[in-house]
Motif scaffolding. Sequence first.
Motif, PDB file in Angstrom:
ATOM      1  N   SER A 190      71.193  -4.081  40.556  1.00 20.45           N
ATOM      2  CA  SER A 190      72.226  -3.330  39.834  1.00 20.45           C
ATOM      3  C   SER A 190      71.677  -2.493  38.678  1.00 20.45           C
ATOM      4  O   SER A 190      72.288  -1.501  38.295  1.00 20.45           O
ATOM      5  CB  SER A 190      73.305  -4.284  39.323  1.00 20.45           C
ATOM      6  OG  SER A 190      72.726  -5.267  38.476  1.00 20.45           O
ATOM      7  N   ASP A 191      70.535  -2.875  38.109  1.00 20.17           N
ATOM      8  CA  ASP A 191      69.975  -2.128  36.978  1.00 20.17           C
ATOM      9  C   ASP A 191      68.949  -1.078  37.386  1.00 20.17           C
ATOM     10  O   ASP A 191      68.400  -0.392  36.530  1.00 20.17           O
ATOM     11  CB  ASP A 191      69.321  -3.100  35.987  1.00 20.17           C
ATOM     12  CG  ASP A 191      70.348  -3.981  35.300  1.00 20.17           C
ATOM     13  OD1 ASP A 191      71.513  -3.556  35.193  1.00 20.17           O
ATOM     14  OD2 ASP A 191      69.977  -5.093  34.875  1.00 20.17           O
ATOM     15  N   ILE A 192      68.668  -0.946  38.656  1.00 19.22           N
ATOM     16  CA  ILE A 192      67.624  -0.020  39.106  1.00 19.22           C
ATOM     17  C   ILE A 192      68.181   1.394  39.188  1.00 19.22           C
ATOM     18  O   ILE A 192      69.213   1.634  39.812  1.00 19.22           O
ATOM     19  CB  ILE A 192      67.044  -0.461  40.465  1.00 19.22           C
ATOM     20  CG1 ILE A 192      66.349  -1.817  40.290  1.00 19.22           C
ATOM     21  CG2 ILE A 192      66.082   0.577  41.010  1.00 19.22           C
ATOM     22  CD1 ILE A 192      65.787  -2.387  41.555  1.00 19.22           C
ATOM     23  N   ARG A 193      67.488   2.311  38.531  1.00 16.14           N
ATOM     24  CA  ARG A 193      67.851   3.732  38.521  1.00 16.14           C
ATOM     25  C   ARG A 193      66.642   4.537  38.976  1.00 16.14           C
ATOM     26  O   ARG A 193      65.503   4.105  38.804  1.00 16.14           O
ATOM     27  CB  ARG A 193      68.232   4.185  37.105  1.00 16.14           C
ATOM     28  CG  ARG A 193      69.354   3.426  36.473  1.00 16.14           C
ATOM     29  CD  ARG A 193      70.715   3.870  37.030  1.00 16.14           C
ATOM     30  NE  ARG A 193      71.787   3.072  36.467  1.00 16.14           N
ATOM     31  CZ  ARG A 193      72.341   2.011  37.042  1.00 16.14           C
ATOM     32  NH1 ARG A 193      71.887   1.604  38.198  1.00 16.14           N
ATOM     33  NH2 ARG A 193      73.312   1.350  36.483  1.00 16.14           N
ATOM     34  N   PRO A 194      66.869   5.751  39.505  1.00 18.09           N
ATOM     35  CA  PRO A 194      65.726   6.595  39.896  1.00 18.09           C
ATOM     36  C   PRO A 194      64.862   6.932  38.679  1.00 18.09           C
ATOM     37  O   PRO A 194      65.344   6.997  37.558  1.00 18.09           O
ATOM     38  CB  PRO A 194      66.370   7.855  40.468  1.00 18.09           C
ATOM     39  CG  PRO A 194      67.832   7.634  40.486  1.00 18.09           C
ATOM     40  CD  PRO A 194      68.141   6.375  39.768  1.00 18.09           C
ATOM     41  N   LEU A 195      63.572   7.149  38.932  1.00 20.30           N
ATOM     42  CA  LEU A 195      62.637   7.462  37.865  1.00 20.30           C
ATOM     43  C   LEU A 195      62.990   8.781  37.182  1.00 20.30           C
ATOM     44  O   LEU A 195      63.000   8.885  35.971  1.00 20.30           O
ATOM     45  CB  LEU A 195      61.209   7.530  38.420  1.00 20.30           C
ATOM     46  CG  LEU A 195      60.103   7.857  37.441  1.00 20.30           C
ATOM     47  CD1 LEU A 195      60.025   6.807  36.346  1.00 20.30           C
ATOM     48  CD2 LEU A 195      58.775   7.958  38.161  1.00 20.30           C
ATOM     49  N   ALA A 196      63.275   9.798  37.958  1.00 19.83           N
ATOM     50  CA  ALA A 196      63.606  11.120  37.408  1.00 19.83           C
ATOM     51  C   ALA A 196      64.994  11.527  37.887  1.00 19.83           C
ATOM     52  O   ALA A 196      65.325  11.365  39.054  1.00 19.83           O
ATOM     53  CB  ALA A 196      62.579  12.148  37.851  1.00 19.83           C
ATOM     54  N   GLN A 197      65.772  12.046  36.986  1.00 19.51           N
ATOM     55  CA  GLN A 197      67.110  12.505  37.325  1.00 19.51           C
ATOM     56  C   GLN A 197      67.034  13.941  37.857  1.00 19.51           C
ATOM     57  O   GLN A 197      66.114  14.692  37.506  1.00 19.51           O
ATOM     58  CB  GLN A 197      68.003  12.452  36.087  1.00 19.51           C
ATOM     59  CG  GLN A 197      68.153  11.056  35.511  1.00 19.51           C
ATOM     60  CD  GLN A 197      68.817  10.099  36.481  1.00 19.51           C
ATOM     61  OE1 GLN A 197      69.719  10.472  37.214  1.00 19.51           O
ATOM     62  NE2 GLN A 197      68.354   8.859  36.514  1.00 19.51           N
ATOM     63  N   PRO A 198      68.000  14.343  38.679  1.00 19.32           N
ATOM     64  CA  PRO A 198      67.970  15.708  39.238  1.00 19.32           C
ATOM     65  C   PRO A 198      67.916  16.806  38.179  1.00 19.32           C
ATOM     66  O   PRO A 198      67.258  17.821  38.382  1.00 19.32           O
ATOM     67  CB  PRO A 198      69.265  15.783  40.048  1.00 19.32           C
ATOM     68  CG  PRO A 198      69.566  14.366  40.415  1.00 19.32           C
ATOM     69  CD  PRO A 198      69.077  13.539  39.255  1.00 19.32           C
ATOM     70  N   TRP A 199      68.562  16.611  37.042  1.00 19.75           N
ATOM     71  CA  TRP A 199      68.552  17.660  36.016  1.00 19.75           C
ATOM     72  C   TRP A 199      67.142  17.929  35.496  1.00 19.75           C
ATOM     73  O   TRP A 199      66.830  19.040  35.094  1.00 19.75           O
ATOM     74  CB  TRP A 199      69.512  17.343  34.872  1.00 19.75           C
ATOM     75  CG  TRP A 199      69.210  16.088  34.105  1.00 19.75           C
ATOM     76  CD1 TRP A 199      69.734  14.847  34.328  1.00 19.75           C
ATOM     77  CD2 TRP A 199      68.319  15.946  32.989  1.00 19.75           C
ATOM     78  NE1 TRP A 199      69.216  13.945  33.426  1.00 19.75           N
ATOM     79  CE2 TRP A 199      68.350  14.596  32.590  1.00 19.75           C
ATOM     80  CE3 TRP A 199      67.500  16.826  32.289  1.00 19.75           C
ATOM     81  CZ2 TRP A 199      67.589  14.108  31.538  1.00 19.75           C
ATOM     82  CZ3 TRP A 199      66.746  16.344  31.235  1.00 19.75           C
ATOM     83  CH2 TRP A 199      66.796  15.000  30.864  1.00 19.75           C
ATOM     84  N   MET A 200      66.272  16.907  35.539  1.00 20.44           N
ATOM     85  CA  MET A 200      64.891  17.121  35.098  1.00 20.44           C
ATOM     86  C   MET A 200      64.174  18.108  36.023  1.00 20.44           C
ATOM     87  O   MET A 200      63.435  18.983  35.567  1.00 20.44           O
ATOM     88  CB  MET A 200      64.128  15.799  35.075  1.00 20.44           C
ATOM     89  CG  MET A 200      64.626  14.817  34.065  1.00 20.44           C
ATOM     90  SD  MET A 200      63.713  13.270  34.263  1.00 20.44           S
ATOM     91  CE  MET A 200      64.519  12.259  33.059  1.00 20.44           C
TER      92      MET A 200
END
Length: 178
Positions: A141-151
């Motif tokens: 549940s706490d895992i997020r992608p390393l880089a967000q699309p806006w980057m």
Amino acid sequence: MNIFRISPIIQITLFCLYIGLTVPLPFLAKFTAAPVSPWLLCLGILLGAIALTAALSERVVLDDEKIQVAYPGWVPQFFRNGWSLPWKEICDLKMRTTGQGGLVYYFTTKTTERAYLLPMRVAGFAKMVNIVADKTAIDTSDIRPLAQPWMYLILFVCTMFLWLTDAWAIWSATHLIK
């Protein structure tokens, strides 16, 4: 079977950045009478583009038995080595910080001390993580992608400015000074 490829926004941005950084080199080499042949630079740029395409062709395959990072058959084994890990061997996902302050996750196994990096730049990352949670019973549940699309969108916009500068440099090298 589910197949996840590197996100198109990442592929396009990195390939455009590569073009922006390398394409002016043969023109500038000719303009400055550099000791390196423009044709040799063109060959190097082409080989680099093939290598980048190979690196960006990574895919993550999830089926009932395993998670696998694989590359197409045309990518030489020595260039990019994939891996495969049976679901029953996975015991945990360990978080690590990167040098830039981001978070990455590694699969740890019951039988080996080797860790396997969770691919984080794939399209459909949330779906992939949900499948991992279903197959391993690990809380994701706490895992997020390393880089967000806006980057990558910001990098893409900066790359387009680089292309404008490249166009000016190429035009200047081929038309202004003879």
